[in-house]
Design an enzyme around this catalytic site. Structure first.
Site, mmCIF file in Angstrom:
data_model
loop_
_atom_site.group_PDB
_atom_site.id
_atom_site.type_symbol
_atom_site.label_atom_id
_atom_site.label_comp_id
_atom_site.label_asym_id
_atom_site.label_seq_id
_atom_site.Cartn_x
_atom_site.Cartn_y
_atom_site.Cartn_z
ATOM 1 C CG ASP A 78 -26.695 24.958 10.262
ATOM 2 O OD1 ASP A 78 -26.363 25.256 11.419
ATOM 3 O OD2 ASP A 78 -27.865 24.691 9.934
ATOM 4 C CE LYS A 127 -22.886 30.714 12.030
ATOM 5 N NZ LYS A 127 -23.642 29.880 11.073
ATOM 6 N N GLY A 144 -26.045 26.020 16.532
ATOM 7 C CA GLY A 144 -25.393 24.726 16.708
ATOM 8 C C GLY A 144 -24.102 24.765 15.932
ATOM 9 C CG HIS A 145 -21.682 27.554 16.078
ATOM 10 N ND1 HIS A 145 -21.162 28.797 16.285
ATOM 11 C CD2 HIS A 145 -22.886 27.760 15.503
ATOM 12 C CE1 HIS A 145 -22.028 29.716 15.860
ATOM 13 N NE2 HIS A 145 -23.079 29.101 15.395
ATOM 14 C CD GLN A 160 -28.859 32.317 15.210
ATOM 15 O OE1 GLN A 160 -28.544 33.366 15.753
ATOM 16 N NE2 GLN A 160 -28.742 31.171 15.834
HETATM 17 P P1 GDP Z 1 -22.108 26.518 12.041
HETATM 18 O O1 GDP Z 1 -23.438 26.568 12.687
HETATM 19 O O2 GDP Z 1 -21.918 27.581 11.009
HETATM 20 O O3 GDP Z 1 -20.962 26.501 13.030
HETATM 21 O O4 GDP Z 1 -22.031 25.129 11.248
HETATM 22 P P2 GDP Z 1 -22.522 23.679 11.796
HETATM 23 O O5 GDP Z 1 -21.517 23.194 12.759
HETATM 24 O O6 GDP Z 1 -23.946 23.733 12.203
HETATM 25 O O7 GDP Z 1 -22.507 22.845 10.455
HETATM 26 C C1 GDP Z 1 -21.343 22.672 9.706
HETATM 27 C C2 GDP Z 1 -21.010 21.180 9.631
HETATM 28 O O8 GDP Z 1 -20.046 20.959 8.627
HETATM 29 C C3 GDP Z 1 -20.395 20.614 10.894
HETATM 30 O O9 GDP Z 1 -20.812 19.280 11.044
HETATM 31 C C4 GDP Z 1 -18.886 20.700 10.633
HETATM 32 O O10 GDP Z 1 -18.144 19.722 11.350
HETATM 33 C C5 GDP Z 1 -18.858 20.402 9.165
HETATM 34 N N1 GDP Z 1 -17.775 21.061 8.409
HETATM 35 C C6 GDP Z 1 -17.268 22.313 8.563
HETATM 36 N N2 GDP Z 1 -16.363 22.571 7.582
HETATM 37 C C7 GDP Z 1 -16.321 21.466 6.806
HETATM 38 C C8 GDP Z 1 -15.607 21.122 5.607
HETATM 39 O O11 GDP Z 1 -14.841 21.897 5.046
HETATM 40 N N3 GDP Z 1 -15.859 19.873 5.074
HETATM 41 C C9 GDP Z 1 -16.716 18.979 5.639
HETATM 42 N N4 GDP Z 1 -16.894 17.801 5.045
HETATM 43 N N5 GDP Z 1 -17.403 19.284 6.766
HETATM 44 C C10 GDP Z 1 -17.215 20.496 7.330
HETATM 45 P P1 IMO Z 2 -26.207 28.398 13.389
HETATM 46 O O1 IMO Z 2 -25.575 29.407 14.293
HETATM 47 C C1 IMO Z 2 -29.564 27.353 10.813
HETATM 48 C C2 IMO Z 2 -33.456 29.076 11.843
HETATM 49 C C3 IMO Z 2 -34.555 28.139 12.325
HETATM 50 C C4 IMO Z 2 -35.777 28.875 11.814
HETATM 51 C C5 IMO Z 2 -35.404 30.331 12.022
HETATM 52 C C6 IMO Z 2 -35.948 30.944 13.299
HETATM 53 O O2 IMO Z 2 -25.948 26.999 13.791
HETATM 54 O O3 IMO Z 2 -25.907 28.684 11.961
HETATM 55 P P2 IMO Z 2 -35.325 30.682 15.856
HETATM 56 O O4 IMO Z 2 -35.363 29.478 16.761
HETATM 57 O O5 IMO Z 2 -33.992 31.341 15.758
HETATM 58 O O6 IMO Z 2 -36.411 31.672 16.173
HETATM 59 O O7 IMO Z 2 -35.687 30.100 14.398
HETATM 60 O O8 IMO Z 2 -33.989 30.380 12.038
HETATM 61 N N1 IMO Z 2 -32.202 28.992 12.597
HETATM 62 C C7 IMO Z 2 -31.079 28.431 12.135
HETATM 63 N N2 IMO Z 2 -30.835 27.777 10.986
HETATM 64 N N3 IMO Z 2 -28.560 27.569 11.680
HETATM 65 C C8 IMO Z 2 -28.780 28.247 12.825
HETATM 66 O O9 IMO Z 2 -27.795 28.598 13.670
HETATM 67 C C9 IMO Z 2 -30.094 28.683 13.120
HETATM 68 N N4 IMO Z 2 -30.659 29.346 14.144
HETATM 69 C C10 IMO Z 2 -31.935 29.544 13.809
HETATM 70 O O10 IMO Z 2 -34.425 26.864 11.740
HETATM 71 O O11 IMO Z 2 -35.931 28.677 10.430
HETATM 72 MG MG MG Z 3 -25.112 25.341 12.996
#
Ligand code: GDP
Ligand code: IMO
Ligand code: MG
Length: 428
Positions: free
Chosen positions: A13, A16, A40-41, A223
């Protein structure tokens, strides 16, 4: 023309999705190489929010070929739900390609993920419950179902029978659940087979041909390094290779063809699920980061655990992945803090560790050794150049760069596509 890997430096999270999306307009292919719909991106384009789980973020950029590589585990129901939801919002998904060698998440994999977690009780991993671990276990155990198996019903039948043989014993005798039949599983897996068939391709061939033709490829990890099955905080990890090597095995592209390895790191740290997290804050500061940063999971909605930036973790990610660049996101979230702690090393029972402890017990007992950097109060969300940032924000980044093992090439100051400062181009 480069081939660039984008991956997570921390526990996921990091942003990416946004980083990949930003490269999207100048990329020909975006390849997801590991994980499945546990990811979850979130991508925000012109104020519109898109949450992608199984599909690569490149799907949002017109002209990009999104590829689900052989290293991914595919929940076919979710694949089409996601495609339909995007199409309903006007996103063209027709260029998507899916590897014939990718594994399928069968219904029994989802069932086993959930019952195993319940059975583990307080030793649970806190998985996303999507069947990821069991699907990868089947792959390694050589009883997995691959996408190509769906197009030969006889083979599919045999493979499902083989896979269910042991699982039904486990489900009935250990977990006290009902047995799953071969017929119901085959029916479930074949529900979308006709729709899936035209998307299926020999993706290693496709990607290597694209590289030969001088195309630009972005490999988008799900991840992150600390969740990687080999290099993460095992057993509190996911079941795939989320690090740079995984981009090669998960796509069929050799390491000599990769030009850049970019890690995304938040300006602080978060984690979802169980497992050690040295800089975790269980106090008001942790709650402040969670609220200010909107730190709630994109996939499961769970509140993310929050803590300060951990340079030991990011240095480790630099080493494991051979990083060329860092993207630091969510710098805007730290605005308003007087002093910002940054972990530079750990103390483990009186012993100082400057690098990641090799022994998991040491990591579990690690207390951060903090350096306190000066904060800033000005709104930075409109900054588009490094020099637009308040001097203390610049100093914060320069110090992170010094202690994190890679140059900071891009900085996020908001969720939107435009809210970014580029210091070094990632696709040159
Ligand atoms: P990912 O799994 O690595 O793609 O990241 P996620 O989407 O799960 O979580 C990142 C969160 O931060 C999302 O809600 C993005 O919209 C938000 N985000 C990404 N870059 C920035 C930033 O520079 N500032 C803020 N405030 N939010 C950001
Ligand atoms: P993104 O791509 C954050 C965590 C789960 C759990 C562990 C194993 O959005 O960064 P799984 O269901 O993969 O067997 O769970 O990994 N986990 C993540 N945490 N971001 C993710 O994906 C994750 N995908 C799995 O919370 O601790
Ligand atoms: Mg994510």
């Amino acid at each position: 023309m480069p081939a660039v890997v984008v991956l997570g430096a921390q526990w996921g999270d990091e942003g990416k999705g946004k980083a990949t999306d930003q490269l999207g307009s100048r990329t020909d292919y975006v390849v997801k190489f590991n994980g499945g719909n546990n990811a979850g991106h979130t991508v925000v384009i012109d104020g519109e929010k898109y949450a992608l789980h199984l599909l690569p973020s490149g799907i949002l950029s017109p002209g990009v070929v999104p590829v689900i590589g052989n290293g991914v585990v595919v929940d076919i129901e979710v694949l089409f739900e996601e495609i339909d939801a995007l199409e309903a919002r006007g996103v063209d998904t027709s260029a998507l390609k899916v590897s014939s060698a990718a594994h399928v998440i069968a219904p029994y994999n989802r069932t086993l993920d959930k019952v195993t977690e319940r059975f583990l009780g307080k030793r649970r991993i806190g998985t996303t419950g999507r069947g990821i671990g069991p699907a990868y276990s089947d792959k390694i155990n050589r009883v997995g179902i691959r996408i190509q198996d769906l197009f030969d019903e006889k083979i599919l039948h045999e493979k499902v029978e083989g896979a269910l043989d042991q699982k039904n014993h486990l489900l009935v005798k250990v977990y006290n659940r009902r047995a799953i039949t071969v017929e119901e599983t085959v029916e479930d897996l074949l529900r979308h087979a006709d729709r899936l068939k035209p998307l299926v391709a020999d993706t290693p061939l496709l990607l290597n041909n694209a590289l030969d033709a001088g195309k630009t490829l972005v490999f988008e990890a799900g991840q992150a390094t600390m969740l990687d099955v080999d290099h993460g905080t095992y057993p509190f990890v996911t079941s795939s290779s989320a690090t740079a090597g995984g981009a090669c095995t998960g796509s069929g592209v050799g390491p000599t063809r990769i030009d850049r390895v970019v890690a995304v790191a938040k300006a602080y740290t978060t984690r979802v699920g169980e497992g050690p997290f040295p800089t975790e804050l269980l106090d008001d500061d942790g709650e402040w980061l969670r609220q200010t940063g909107g730190e709630f999971g994109t996939t499961t909605g769970r509140p993310r655990r929050c803590g300060w930036y951990d340079a030991v973790v990011v240095r480790y990610a630099s080493r494991i992945n051979g990083l060329t660049d860092l993207v630091v996101t969510k710098l805007d979230v730290l605005t308003g803090k007087d002093k910002i702690p940054v972990a530079v090393a750990y103390d483990v029972n009186g012993r100082r560790f400057d690098e990641m402890p090799d022994d998991q017990s040491d990591f579990h007992h690690a207390t951060p050794i903090y350096e306190y950097l000066d904060g800033w109060t000005q709104d930075i969300s409109q900054a588009r150049e490094f020099d637009d940032l308040p001097v203390n924000a610049q100093r914060y980044l320069l110090r992170l760069e010094e202690i994190s093992g890679a140059r900071i090439s891009s900085i996020g100051v908001g969720p939107g596509r435009e809210a970014t400062i580029i210091r070094h181009e990632l696709l040159s």
